[in-house]
Scaffold this motif. Sequence first.
Motif, short mmCIF file in Angstrom:
data_model
loop_
_atom_site.label_atom_id
_atom_site.label_comp_id
_atom_site.label_asym_id
_atom_site.label_seq_id
_atom_site.Cartn_x
_atom_site.Cartn_y
_atom_site.Cartn_z
N MET A 1 -1.48 4.06 -0.90
CA MET A 1 -1.56 3.44 -2.11
C MET A 1 0.04 2.44 -2.68
SD MET A 1 -4.04 2.17 -3.44
CE MET A 1 -5.93 2.56 -2.91
N VAL A 2 0.53 3.88 -2.87
CA VAL A 2 1.59 3.57 -3.11
C VAL A 2 2.77 2.59 -2.04
CG1 VAL A 2 4.20 3.68 -3.69
CG2 VAL A 2 2.23 5.00 -4.51
N SER B 1 -3.24 -2.98 4.29
CA SER B 1 -3.99 -2.54 5.20
C SER B 1 -3.46 -1.13 4.47
CB SER B 1 -3.19 -2.72 6.61
OG SER B 1 -3.50 -3.73 7.28
N PHE B 2 -2.08 -0.64 4.39
CA PHE B 2 -2.24 0.80 3.58
C PHE B 2 -3.35 1.20 2.61
CE2 PHE B 2 2.39 -0.81 5.18
CZ PHE B 2 2.78 1.21 6.10
N ILE B 3 -3.43 -0.22 2.22
CA ILE B 3 -4.27 0.44 0.91
C ILE B 3 -5.90 0.81 1.49
CG2 ILE B 3 -6.20 -0.59 -0.89
CD1 ILE B 3 -3.40 -2.23 -1.75
N ALA B 4 -5.75 0.32 3.01
CA ALA B 4 -7.31 0.50 2.98
C ALA B 4 -6.98 1.83 4.00
CB ALA B 4 -7.71 -0.69 4.43
N LEU C 1 2.80 -10.86 7.20
CA LEU C 1 2.98 -9.94 7.12
C LEU C 1 2.44 -8.91 6.12
CD1 LEU C 1 3.37 -7.68 9.56
CD2 LEU C 1 5.39 -8.23 9.12
N ARG C 2 3.45 -9.24 5.07
CA ARG C 2 3.08 -8.72 3.50
C ARG C 2 1.93 -8.08 2.66
NH1 ARG C 2 4.13 -9.89 -2.13
NH2 ARG C 2 4.03 -11.95 -1.26
N TRP C 3 0.97 -9.68 2.91
CA TRP C 3 -0.38 -9.11 2.55
C TRP C 3 -0.95 -8.00 3.78
CZ3 TRP C 3 -1.91 -9.62 -2.36
CH2 TRP C 3 -0.71 -10.65 -3.07
N VAL C 4 -0.70 -8.31 4.85
CA VAL C 4 -1.35 -7.54 5.77
C VAL C 4 -1.13 -6.70 5.82
CG1 VAL C 4 -1.75 -6.67 8.39
CG2 VAL C 4 -2.21 -9.41 7.27
N LEU C 5 0.30 -6.30 5.60
CA LEU C 5 0.38 -4.81 5.68
C LEU C 5 -0.16 -3.98 4.64
CD1 LEU C 5 4.33 -4.65 7.11
CD2 LEU C 5 1.68 -3.80 7.97
N GLY C 6 0.82 -4.96 3.13
CA GLY C 6 -0.25 -4.00 1.73
C GLY C 6 -1.40 -4.04 1.95
#
Length: 187
Positions: free
Chosen positions: A176-177, A75-78, A68-73
């Motif tokens: 991005m942050v 996704s937020f960058i996208a 979930l951490r990687w998916v969210l990270g």
Amino acid sequence: MESFIVSTGIVALAEIGDKTQLLSLVLAARFRKPWPIVFGILVATLANHGLAGALGSWVTTLLGPDVLRWVLGASFIAMALWMLIPDKLDPSEGDAAPRFGVFLTTVVVFFLAEMGDKTQIATVMLAAQYNAWATVVAGTTLGMMLANAPVVWLGDAITRRVPLRLVHIVSAVIFMVLGCVALLGWA
């Protein structure tokens, strides 16, 4: 409380210059009845973001914390990159027939326009990140209202004074942050 404040701020910023904000302007210019339009936007946003928040909360039950951490990270960058692409209003979105009244027309058109929109996807991601459906939906709904209600009442006087490119850049930086924070596991 953090989920509410972050959700409100992110969506209010992300909504500036978005196609649904442009749709609010079109509806206001076409119908010239601000109260039914604002209430229609509220109902459509509650329904749309309620479903999006439920999806985000459900995702947390399927994915482990590391995935979930990687998916969210990611996704937020996208989302940060997507924020740099300005929205254009599809000419057909403001052409709903008023035979059902201003309120119902606004609810239907706004709900459909919000499907797959940046703010809906942000709601899914925020609900997944915070696992707080009610406060995220309340925050994203308030953010939508803060961005759209003034447009309905004040029209293009606001849109001519707000530097949309700057708002999109600030929104992109925030996403991005959040993406970096999620990827680094600080949240």
